[in-house]
Write a protein that holds these residues in place. Sequence first.
Motif, PDB file in Angstrom:
ATOM      1  N   VAL A 137      12.705  31.575  20.427  1.00 43.29           N
ATOM      2  CA  VAL A 137      12.046  29.845  20.692  1.00 43.29           C
ATOM      3  C   VAL A 137      10.652  30.593  19.224  1.00 43.29           C
ATOM      4  O   VAL A 137      10.198  31.707  19.463  1.00 43.29           O
ATOM      5  N   PHE A 138      10.527  29.516  18.837  1.00 45.76           N
ATOM      6  CA  PHE A 138       9.368  29.562  17.760  1.00 45.76           C
ATOM      7  C   PHE A 138       8.587  28.611  18.154  1.00 45.76           C
ATOM      8  O   PHE A 138       9.065  27.482  17.335  1.00 45.76           O
ATOM      9  N   GLN A 139       7.378  28.818  18.588  1.00 50.19           N
ATOM     10  CA  GLN A 139       6.996  27.725  19.401  1.00 50.19           C
ATOM     11  C   GLN A 139       4.922  27.671  19.227  1.00 50.19           C
ATOM     12  O   GLN A 139       4.581  29.160  19.372  1.00 50.19           O
ATOM     13  N   PRO A 140       3.710  26.587  19.165  1.00 46.75           N
ATOM     14  CA  PRO A 140       2.633  26.800  19.695  1.00 46.75           C
ATOM     15  C   PRO A 140       2.739  27.169  21.197  1.00 46.75           C
ATOM     16  O   PRO A 140       3.057  26.724  21.872  1.00 46.75           O
ATOM     17  N   LEU A 141       1.917  28.184  21.422  1.00 43.64           N
ATOM     18  CA  LEU A 141       2.123  28.458  23.042  1.00 43.64           C
ATOM     19  C   LEU A 141       0.227  28.563  23.605  1.00 43.64           C
ATOM     20  O   LEU A 141      -0.892  28.601  22.535  1.00 43.64           O
ATOM     21  N   TRP A 142      -0.234  27.785  24.919  1.00 42.93           N
ATOM     22  CA  TRP A 142      -1.577  27.801  25.025  1.00 42.93           C
ATOM     23  C   TRP A 142      -1.673  29.277  25.154  1.00 42.93           C
ATOM     24  O   TRP A 142      -0.668  29.757  25.791  1.00 42.93           O
ATOM     25  N   ILE A 143      -2.545  29.933  24.751  1.00 37.29           N
ATOM     26  CA  ILE A 143      -3.533  31.218  25.547  1.00 37.29           C
ATOM     27  C   ILE A 143      -2.947  31.616  27.068  1.00 37.29           C
ATOM     28  O   ILE A 143      -2.747  32.090  27.644  1.00 37.29           O
ATOM     29  N   LEU A 173      11.767  35.293  12.180  1.00 37.79           N
ATOM     30  CA  LEU A 173      12.841  33.992  12.660  1.00 37.79           C
ATOM     31  C   LEU A 173      15.013  33.830  12.110  1.00 37.79           C
ATOM     32  O   LEU A 173      15.865  33.375  12.869  1.00 37.79           O
ATOM     33  N   GLU A 174      14.797  34.377  10.844  1.00 38.57           N
ATOM     34  CA  GLU A 174      16.383  34.379  10.534  1.00 38.57           C
ATOM     35  C   GLU A 174      17.239  35.646  11.312  1.00 38.57           C
ATOM     36  O   GLU A 174      18.381  34.534  11.824  1.00 38.57           O
ATOM     37  N   ALA A 175      16.367  36.197  11.341  1.00 38.88           N
ATOM     38  CA  ALA A 175      17.590  37.769  12.064  1.00 38.88           C
ATOM     39  C   ALA A 175      17.391  36.803  13.669  1.00 38.88           C
ATOM     40  O   ALA A 175      18.720  37.358  14.485  1.00 38.88           O
ATOM     41  N   ALA A 176      16.829  35.848  14.273  1.00 41.87           N
ATOM     42  CA  ALA A 176      16.286  35.528  15.728  1.00 41.87           C
ATOM     43  C   ALA A 176      17.558  34.478  15.487  1.00 41.87           C
ATOM     44  O   ALA A 176      18.672  34.626  16.971  1.00 41.87           O
ATOM     45  N   ALA A 177      17.579  33.984  14.647  1.00 43.61           N
ATOM     46  CA  ALA A 177      19.014  33.148  14.942  1.00 43.61           C
ATOM     47  C   ALA A 177      19.907  33.597  13.684  1.00 43.61           C
ATOM     48  O   ALA A 177      21.827  33.129  14.819  1.00 43.61           O
ATOM     49  N   MET A 178      20.275  34.469  13.924  1.00 49.23           N
ATOM     50  CA  MET A 178      21.881  34.710  13.394  1.00 49.23           C
ATOM     51  C   MET A 178      22.308  36.086  14.289  1.00 49.23           C
ATOM     52  O   MET A 178      23.345  35.752  14.812  1.00 49.23           O
ATOM     53  N   MET A 179      21.118  36.687  15.411  1.00 46.42           N
ATOM     54  CA  MET A 179      21.515  37.977  16.147  1.00 46.42           C
ATOM     55  C   MET A 179      21.319  36.593  17.451  1.00 46.42           C
ATOM     56  O   MET A 179      21.908  37.397  18.332  1.00 46.42           O
ATOM     57  N   GLY A 180      20.979  35.751  17.506  1.00 46.84           N
ATOM     58  CA  GLY A 180      20.269  34.413  19.522  1.00 46.84           C
ATOM     59  C   GLY A 180      19.272  36.218  19.875  1.00 46.84           C
ATOM     60  O   GLY A 180      19.111  36.006  21.210  1.00 46.84           O
ATOM     61  N   ARG A 181      18.483  36.731  19.057  1.00 42.13           N
ATOM     62  CA  ARG A 181      17.436  36.904  20.105  1.00 42.13           C
ATOM     63  C   ARG A 181      16.414  37.261  19.086  1.00 42.13           C
ATOM     64  O   ARG A 181      16.768  37.803  17.361  1.00 42.13           O
ATOM     65  N   THR A 194      19.023  36.091   4.041  1.00 42.56           N
ATOM     66  CA  THR A 194      18.855  35.475   2.710  1.00 42.56           C
ATOM     67  C   THR A 194      17.470  34.047   2.909  1.00 42.56           C
ATOM     68  O   THR A 194      18.016  34.573   1.158  1.00 42.56           O
ATOM     69  N   GLY A 195      17.056  35.015   3.251  1.00 41.43           N
ATOM     70  CA  GLY A 195      15.666  33.981   3.258  1.00 41.43           C
ATOM     71  C   GLY A 195      15.987  32.940   3.755  1.00 41.43           C
ATOM     72  O   GLY A 195      14.532  32.128   3.195  1.00 41.43           O
ATOM     73  N   ASN A 196      16.657  32.103   4.408  1.00 41.01           N
ATOM     74  CA  ASN A 196      16.826  30.689   4.534  1.00 41.01           C
ATOM     75  C   ASN A 196      17.654  30.832   5.931  1.00 41.01           C
ATOM     76  O   ASN A 196      18.137  30.174   6.443  1.00 41.01           O
ATOM     77  N   PRO A 197      15.748  31.122   7.160  1.00 45.80           N
ATOM     78  CA  PRO A 197      16.192  30.930   8.501  1.00 45.80           C
ATOM     79  C   PRO A 197      16.475  30.340   8.842  1.00 45.80           C
ATOM     80  O   PRO A 197      15.872  28.701   8.215  1.00 45.80           O
ATOM     81  N   ARG A 198      17.787  29.445   9.762  1.00 47.07           N
ATOM     82  CA  ARG A 198      17.922  28.802  10.045  1.00 47.07           C
ATOM     83  C   ARG A 198      16.643  27.910  11.637  1.00 47.07           C
ATOM     84  O   ARG A 198      16.222  29.136  12.031  1.00 47.07           O
ATOM     85  N   TYR A 235       4.283  26.662   7.338  1.00 45.10           N
ATOM     86  CA  TYR A 235       4.894  27.171   7.096  1.00 45.10           C
ATOM     87  C   TYR A 235       5.312  27.281   5.864  1.00 45.10           C
ATOM     88  O   TYR A 235       6.257  26.472   5.581  1.00 45.10           O
ATOM     89  N   SER A 236       5.435  28.237   5.535  1.00 50.71           N
ATOM     90  CA  SER A 236       6.571  28.367   3.684  1.00 50.71           C
ATOM     91  C   SER A 236       7.478  28.986   3.930  1.00 50.71           C
ATOM     92  O   SER A 236       8.137  30.162   3.991  1.00 50.71           O
ATOM     93  N   LEU A 237       8.881  27.895   4.574  1.00 53.35           N
ATOM     94  CA  LEU A 237       9.499  28.463   4.662  1.00 53.35           C
ATOM     95  C   LEU A 237      11.223  27.773   3.973  1.00 53.35           C
ATOM     96  O   LEU A 237      10.960  25.990   4.061  1.00 53.35           O
ATOM     97  N   THR A 238      12.364  28.044   3.562  1.00 55.05           N
ATOM     98  CA  THR A 238      13.050  27.241   3.500  1.00 55.05           C
ATOM     99  C   THR A 238      14.680  26.741   4.518  1.00 55.05           C
ATOM    100  O   THR A 238      15.136  27.808   4.828  1.00 55.05           O
ATOM    101  N   ILE A 239      13.725  25.445   5.566  1.00 59.06           N
ATOM    102  CA  ILE A 239      14.731  25.792   6.092  1.00 59.06           C
ATOM    103  C   ILE A 239      15.883  23.962   5.867  1.00 59.06           C
ATOM    104  O   ILE A 239      15.206  23.583   5.513  1.00 59.06           O
TER     105      ILE A 239
END
Length: 239
Positions: A137-143, A173-181, A194-198, A235-239
């Motif tokens: 998960v990629f998200q903002p979190l309270w400290i 992010l791309e690696a996490a989406a690809m590998m599930g971890r 590829t430089g295009n994270p899901r 973020y500057s991401l191509t999604i």
Amino acid sequence: MQIDLAMLFLTELQVGSERLYKIKRKGTSLNLRYEIDGEIHRRSYLSGLSWRAILLFALTEGKAVTVHEMDQPGRYRKLFPNTLLRRLHWYARPNANFPPVARFYDPNGKAVMLLTRSRVCGHAVDALHNLAHSGPVFQPLWISDIMALRPMLGLDLVRDETFSAAMPISAYLEAAAMMGRIVEEPEFPGLSLTGNPRRLVTPPSSKAGRSIFDQASRENPALEKLRDRTIYADYSLTI
């Protein structure tokens, strides 16, 4: 700050398959020592939602909030020293794609959290983590939610003082989406990125969080435009 607050109240830290505030151990609390406009307070909160409400009211009224202690004495500054908070603040800029700034992990388990930037005057951070059963998960979190993991769930995260990332967050992010971890840096050469994270799945907001946001939107209609905003917009991401 309105953007930060909107996203934080419309997302939740999920541990396993449940939201953090629903699965806390009985009789546990988060101890805090903090300062609001120069006045010191010492409180123990049974739920992170209580501390969020304090922050919301203080910050929207333009008050200065400084946290001195969270959880055990000295633990807050051990996990979040001033040097780290300054780096997270420096990375808090639009259209960024910097490497992660810090790595937290559980020495007794598989939990990992990569921090990229701060929000809400340093009271929150953006994180890529693996605490949810649904996957990374990629998200903002309270400290405060990160700090509450130890007393409320027994998850004692520590900061990896040897961590130094060379890859931008888009690669993680791309690696996490690809590998599930969450992928460790030595693994990247073996991946065909590829430089295009899901976009990763974000846990839905809670009823309590939506209620707070709805009330704030009635008082400030401009907030309503932020209801569907996600972390990826900063973020500057191509999604």
